[in-house]
Design a protein around this motif. Sequence first.
Motif, PDB file in Angstrom:
ATOM      1  N   LEU A  84       0.512  -1.139  -0.059  1.00  0.00           N
ATOM      2  CA  LEU A  84       0.085   0.313  -0.234  1.00  0.00           C
ATOM      3  C   LEU A  84       0.554   1.348   0.034  1.00  0.00           C
ATOM      4  O   LEU A  84       0.601   2.418  -0.621  1.00  0.00           O
ATOM      5  N   ASP A  85       1.532   1.456   0.708  1.00  0.00           N
ATOM      6  CA  ASP A  85       2.734   2.211   0.683  1.00  0.00           C
ATOM      7  C   ASP A  85       3.572   2.566  -0.119  1.00  0.00           C
ATOM      8  O   ASP A  85       3.726   3.747   0.103  1.00  0.00           O
ATOM      9  N   THR A  86       3.425   1.889  -1.423  1.00  0.00           N
ATOM     10  CA  THR A  86       4.254   1.637  -2.650  1.00  0.00           C
ATOM     11  C   THR A  86       3.849   2.191  -3.115  1.00  0.00           C
ATOM     12  O   THR A  86       3.924   2.190  -4.546  1.00  0.00           O
ATOM     13  N   HIS A  87       2.536   2.372  -3.322  1.00  0.00           N
ATOM     14  CA  HIS A  87       1.238   2.450  -4.316  1.00  0.00           C
ATOM     15  C   HIS A  87       1.718   4.063  -4.484  1.00  0.00           C
ATOM     16  O   HIS A  87       1.974   4.535  -3.934  1.00  0.00           O
ATOM     17  N   PRO A  88       1.964   4.635  -5.783  1.00  0.00           N
ATOM     18  CA  PRO A  88       2.213   5.648  -6.675  1.00  0.00           C
ATOM     19  C   PRO A  88       1.169   6.828  -5.888  1.00  0.00           C
ATOM     20  O   PRO A  88       2.579   7.647  -4.718  1.00  0.00           O
ATOM     21  N   LEU A  89       0.028   6.259  -6.257  1.00  0.00           N
ATOM     22  CA  LEU A  89      -0.458   7.446  -6.131  1.00  0.00           C
ATOM     23  C   LEU A  89      -0.441   7.830  -4.624  1.00  0.00           C
ATOM     24  O   LEU A  89      -0.447   9.136  -3.849  1.00  0.00           O
ATOM     25  N   ILE A  90      -0.965   6.521  -3.560  1.00  0.00           N
ATOM     26  CA  ILE A  90      -1.032   6.258  -1.935  1.00  0.00           C
ATOM     27  C   ILE A  90       0.407   7.058  -1.608  1.00  0.00           C
ATOM     28  O   ILE A  90       0.027   8.239  -0.959  1.00  0.00           O
ATOM     29  N   SER A  91       1.596   6.881  -1.901  1.00  0.00           N
ATOM     30  CA  SER A  91       2.456   7.276  -1.543  1.00  0.00           C
ATOM     31  C   SER A  91       2.840   8.723  -1.874  1.00  0.00           C
ATOM     32  O   SER A  91       2.981   9.614  -0.602  1.00  0.00           O
ATOM     33  N   ALA A  92       2.540   9.414  -3.302  1.00  0.00           N
ATOM     34  CA  ALA A  92       2.551  10.853  -3.196  1.00  0.00           C
ATOM     35  C   ALA A  92       1.092  11.746  -2.122  1.00  0.00           C
ATOM     36  O   ALA A  92       1.146  12.159  -1.697  1.00  0.00           O
ATOM     37  N   TYR A  93      -0.156  11.161  -1.325  1.00  0.00           N
ATOM     38  CA  TYR A  93      -1.105  11.289  -0.528  1.00  0.00           C
ATOM     39  C   TYR A  93      -0.374  11.782   0.442  1.00  0.00           C
ATOM     40  O   TYR A  93       0.011  12.607   0.984  1.00  0.00           O
ATOM     41  N   LYS A  94       0.699  10.352   0.590  1.00  0.00           N
ATOM     42  CA  LYS A  94       1.503  10.194   2.629  1.00  0.00           C
ATOM     43  C   LYS A  94       2.293  11.872   2.024  1.00  0.00           C
ATOM     44  O   LYS A  94       2.340  12.321   3.398  1.00  0.00           O
ATOM     45  N   VAL A  95       3.315  12.067   0.947  1.00  0.00           N
ATOM     46  CA  VAL A  95       4.484  13.463   0.750  1.00  0.00           C
ATOM     47  C   VAL A  95       3.461  14.306   1.252  1.00  0.00           C
ATOM     48  O   VAL A  95       3.954  15.339   1.510  1.00  0.00           O
ATOM     49  N   ALA A  96       2.187  14.465   0.177  1.00  0.00           N
ATOM     50  CA  ALA A  96       1.534  15.552   0.379  1.00  0.00           C
ATOM     51  C   ALA A  96       0.670  16.340   1.657  1.00  0.00           C
ATOM     52  O   ALA A  96       0.966  16.794   2.654  1.00  0.00           O
ATOM     53  N   GLU A  97       0.795  15.535   2.751  1.00  0.00           N
ATOM     54  CA  GLU A  97      -0.205  15.190   3.791  1.00  0.00           C
ATOM     55  C   GLU A  97       1.063  15.975   4.552  1.00  0.00           C
ATOM     56  O   GLU A  97       0.875  16.454   5.870  1.00  0.00           O
ATOM     57  N   LYS A  98       2.108  15.055   5.018  1.00  0.00           N
ATOM     58  CA  LYS A  98       3.016  15.447   5.452  1.00  0.00           C
ATOM     59  C   LYS A  98       3.405  16.804   5.320  1.00  0.00           C
ATOM     60  O   LYS A  98       4.218  17.896   6.147  1.00  0.00           O
ATOM     61  N   GLU A  99       3.946  17.619   3.535  1.00  0.00           N
ATOM     62  CA  GLU A  99       3.865  18.523   3.851  1.00  0.00           C
ATOM     63  C   GLU A  99       3.163  19.339   4.232  1.00  0.00           C
ATOM     64  O   GLU A  99       3.739  20.693   4.712  1.00  0.00           O
ATOM     65  N   LEU A 100       1.632  19.127   4.576  1.00  0.00           N
ATOM     66  CA  LEU A 100       0.366  19.743   5.139  1.00  0.00           C
ATOM     67  C   LEU A 100       0.529  19.649   6.554  1.00  0.00           C
ATOM     68  O   LEU A 100       0.747  20.734   6.632  1.00  0.00           O
ATOM     69  N   GLU A 101       0.788  19.237   7.303  1.00  0.00           N
ATOM     70  CA  GLU A 101       1.240  19.111   8.546  1.00  0.00           C
ATOM     71  C   GLU A 101       2.494  19.399   8.966  1.00  0.00           C
ATOM     72  O   GLU A 101       2.621  20.741   9.946  1.00  0.00           O
ATOM     73  N   ASP A 102       3.360  19.667   7.932  1.00  0.00           N
ATOM     74  CA  ASP A 102       4.473  20.329   8.638  1.00  0.00           C
ATOM     75  C   ASP A 102       4.089  21.571   8.279  1.00  0.00           C
ATOM     76  O   ASP A 102       4.576  22.832   9.324  1.00  0.00           O
ATOM     77  N   LEU A 103       3.968  22.550   7.492  1.00  0.00           N
ATOM     78  CA  LEU A 103       3.228  23.810   7.425  1.00  0.00           C
ATOM     79  C   LEU A 103       2.137  23.945   8.356  1.00  0.00           C
ATOM     80  O   LEU A 103       2.477  24.921   9.249  1.00  0.00           O
ATOM     81  N   LEU A 104       1.218  22.766   9.163  1.00  0.00           N
ATOM     82  CA  LEU A 104       0.401  24.014  10.153  1.00  0.00           C
ATOM     83  C   LEU A 104       1.747  23.480  11.342  1.00  0.00           C
ATOM     84  O   LEU A 104       1.091  24.561  11.817  1.00  0.00           O
ATOM     85  N   ASN A 105       2.191  22.919  11.156  1.00  0.00           N
ATOM     86  CA  ASN A 105       2.928  22.775  12.419  1.00  0.00           C
ATOM     87  C   ASN A 105       4.195  24.062  12.485  1.00  0.00           C
ATOM     88  O   ASN A 105       4.574  24.680  13.692  1.00  0.00           O
TER      89      ASN A 105
END
Length: 147
Positions: A84-105
Motif C-alpha cells: 500500500l505504501d509503495t503504490h504511487p498515488l498513495i505514496s504521493a498522498y502521504k507526502v502531500a499530507e506530511k507537507e501540509l502537516e509540516d506547514l501547519l506545525n
Amino acid sequence: MATVVTDVNILQEAEQFSEMIVSSDVFQHYIQIKQDVQHDKEAQAMIHDFQALKEKYEDVQRFGKYHPNFHEISRDVREFKRKLDTHPLISAYKVAEKELEDLLNEISQTIAFSVSKAIKVPTGNPFFDQASSCSGGCGSGGSCGCN
C-alpha cells in the motif's frame, strides 16, 4: 467596547489567515492528491482490502501470539502495508499530507512564539519540539526538562 472591537479584529484576521492557508500551494496540492486517491479504483480497492485485513489483525491481537493465525496475519498485514505504501498515488498522498502537516506545525509554532517563547507546541516533529525546549511529552510530572 474596546474588547469587542479587538475580538472582531482577531476574528477577521483569523479568517484571512485561514483563507491564506486554504489557498496555499501546499494545501491545494494535498486536496488534489486526496481527490485523485478517492477516485482511483485500484487505490480504493487496496485501501478497502487493507482495512479488512486490519480488522482480522485486531481480532488476532486480542489473543496475541496464542492465536493460531497470529504470525500469518501479522506477516500479511506488514506485507500489504508495504504494498500500500509503495503504490504511487498513495505514496504521493502521504507526502502531500506530511507537507501540509509540516506547514501547519510551523504556523502553530510561529503563532505560539509570537505570544511567548514559553508556550509549548507539541508538533510530533523532534526538530520543532527541541526548538521549543520541550521533547513533546510534558505529562511526565516535570521530568521532561521543559523550561
